[in-house]
Design a protein around this motif. Structure first.
Motif, PDB file in Angstrom:
ATOM      1  N   GLN A  42       0.820  -1.209   0.000  1.00 55.96           N
ATOM      2  CA  GLN A  42       0.000   0.000   0.000  1.00 55.96           C
ATOM      3  C   GLN A  42       0.853   1.258   0.000  1.00 55.96           C
ATOM      4  O   GLN A  42       0.536   2.254  -0.664  1.00 55.96           O
ATOM      5  CB  GLN A  42      -0.931  -0.023   1.221  1.00 55.96           C
ATOM      6  N   ARG A  43       2.000   1.165   0.770  1.00 54.33           N
ATOM      7  CA  ARG A  43       2.885   2.327   0.767  1.00 54.33           C
ATOM      8  C   ARG A  43       3.485   2.547  -0.622  1.00 54.33           C
ATOM      9  O   ARG A  43       3.578   3.673  -1.100  1.00 54.33           O
ATOM     10  CB  ARG A  43       3.982   2.136   1.809  1.00 54.33           C
ATOM     11  N   GLU A  45       2.166   1.634  -3.440  1.00 51.00           N
ATOM     12  CA  GLU A  45       1.100   2.119  -4.327  1.00 51.00           C
ATOM     13  C   GLU A  45       0.814   3.598  -4.074  1.00 51.00           C
ATOM     14  O   GLU A  45       0.614   4.380  -5.017  1.00 51.00           O
ATOM     15  CB  GLU A  45      -0.165   1.290  -4.094  1.00 51.00           C
ATOM     16  N   ALA A  46       0.834   3.999  -2.793  1.00 51.22           N
ATOM     17  CA  ALA A  46       0.607   5.404  -2.470  1.00 51.22           C
ATOM     18  C   ALA A  46       1.744   6.273  -3.000  1.00 51.22           C
ATOM     19  O   ALA A  46       1.519   7.367  -3.550  1.00 51.22           O
ATOM     20  CB  ALA A  46       0.470   5.567  -0.961  1.00 51.22           C
ATOM     21  N   ASP A  47       2.981   5.744  -2.844  1.00 46.69           N
ATOM     22  CA  ASP A  47       4.113   6.507  -3.380  1.00 46.69           C
ATOM     23  C   ASP A  47       4.021   6.622  -4.899  1.00 46.69           C
ATOM     24  O   ASP A  47       4.315   7.678  -5.480  1.00 46.69           O
ATOM     25  CB  ASP A  47       5.434   5.828  -2.986  1.00 46.69           C
TER      26      ASP A  47
END
Length: 425
Positions: A42-43, A45-47
């Motif tokens: 998720q990190r 993907e967020a980045d």
């Protein structure tokens, strides 16, 4: 034996508990690993999304800047290309001047400063002239810019002529690099401020109209000029001065209308109404018993002659002075039938019983001696040329009613046929 069995059962229970705890620990560890991996994913993907958004923002900012530039170029193509020519002219002009001064053994720093002075002075004057446009005279700035540009162009031309002896055309290009951009900027700043073709045409037509108006109406022009010179500057427009002057000279405010024109118009309408009341000749339409065009018989206007055709008079003239039979007689001679027996009383108009095409009068007008003399001269001229005296010719000469013209012609013909009566008169 019972004790040993219990011990073994407890050991088996402990081992089972250990195995259960180990399985639970492994399960928790796997779950923690899975959660850590999911959080890392998720990190990432967020980045990634943040990086994409940042790239989109940078791309949008570049597109906006490019759009502003292209939009400005599209909206101001002349200014954009002039700016391009300026940039492409100043650099080679300065370099050429530095090289020319260097060939003259001038120190490099001094040569750079002198070249910047010449080119910068020309463009400083161009900028000052652009700021002065529309507020004060730009002649001084423009002349100064052209003079500075000409000096710089002369230096570049001399340098190119000596530096490229086999290609003298380069000297003209170098000179143009100093003077060409100044010329284009001057055209862009000061060349498009003149009147358009439509404005020039309108100004020419306005001047021609003013000339013709002054030529055709000199008296009115003189009065209008006096009104303009007497009034405060700008307080009275030219058209308003002409309107007042026209009223002063001709008595009406309608441009072009005069007392003579009004009298001619009213007299012509009166003659048309007079002729419409006469019966048509029997041979006017051969083979037809009646008038096939009854609409050609015009009805006389209602009311007496003292108010004849007031609907055709402009409102300002009708309010200024009443149009009466006596006033029309004074304006146009003998154009209307005024009763000689009762000059002050009204003249009979159309019959009140509705007969629109018939008119009568209380009495006949006496023959004017002046009119008789004019008709005698006309009859003599016509007789000398072999022509006959007709009622139409009498009416055209005097502008009178038909019955009055008939009586005049009959009187003159009677005088010519009976000389005794002529001597008696």
């Amino acid at each position: 034996m019972s004790g040993l069995s219990e011990f073994r059962a407890e050991r088996r229970a402990d081992r089972q508990a250990d195995r259960d705890n180990a399985r639970a620990d492994r399960r928790d560890e796997r779950e923690q690993t899975r959660l850590g991996a999911e959080a890392a994913r998720q990190r990432r993907e967020a980045d990634r999304l943040a990086d994409e958004q940042a790239r989109d923002r940078r791309r949008a900012a570049r597109a906006a800047r490019l759009g502003r530039v292209t939009g400005w170029v599209s909206a101001n193509p002349a200014r954009a290309f002039v700016r391009l020519v300026q940039a492409c002219s100043i650099v080679p002009a300065v370099v050429s001047q530095v090289a020319a001064l260097g060939d003259a053994k001038v120190y490099l720093l001094l040569a750079v400063l002198l070249a910047a002075m010449l080119e910068g002075g020309a463009w400083a004057l161009v900028a000052m002239g652009s700021q002065a446009e529309g507020e004060r005279s730009t002649r001084t700035y423009r002349l100064g810019a052209w003079a500075a540009g000409a000096v710089a162009a002369g230096i570049n031309f001399a340098h190119g002529w000596s530096q490229y002896p086999t290609h003298h055309w380069v000297a003209f290009v170098l000179a143009l690099s100093s003077i060409g951009a100044v010329w284009l900027t001057d055209l862009q700043t000061h060349g498009g401020r003149g009147p358009t073709t439509a404005e020039k045409k309108q100004a020419k037509e306005r001047a021609e109209h003013a000339r013709r108006r002054a030529e055709h109406h000199p008296k009115v022009r003189e009065v209008a000029d006096r009104l303009l010179s007497a009034a405060a500057y700008g307080a009275l427009s030219t058209d308003e001065a002409w309107r007042v002057a026209w009223e002063y000279v001709h008595g009406v405010t309608t441009p072009g209308l005069t007392a003579d024109l009004l009298a001619q118009r009213l007299n012509a309408r009166a003659r048309v109404a007079e002729l419409s009341a006469l019966p048509a000749p029997a041979d006017l339409w051969p083979g037809m018993p009646d008038d096939p065009f009854p609409a050609l018989t015009l009805p006389l206007p209602p009311g007496g002659p003292d108010s004849v055709y007031l609907d055709t008079v402009p409102e300002d003239l009708g309010n200024a002075s009443p149009i009466t039979t006596e006033a029309l007689e004074s304006l146009y001679g003998t154009g209307l039938d005024v009763s000689a027996q009762n000059p002050g009383g009204p003249v009979d108009g159309p019959s009140s019983d509705g007969g629109g095409n018939a008119s009568g009068s209380a009495g006949e007008r006496s023959l004017d001696p002046v009119d008789l003399a004019r008709i005698r001269l006309l009859a003599a001229d016509l007789a000398a040329s072999g022509e006959e005296l007709t009622t139409r010719k009498v009416r055209l000469l005097l502008g009178c009613r038909n019955d009055y013209a008939v009586r005049l012609r009959a009187a003159v013909e009677a005088e010519r046929t009976t000389p005794g009566e002529e001597n008696a008169q």
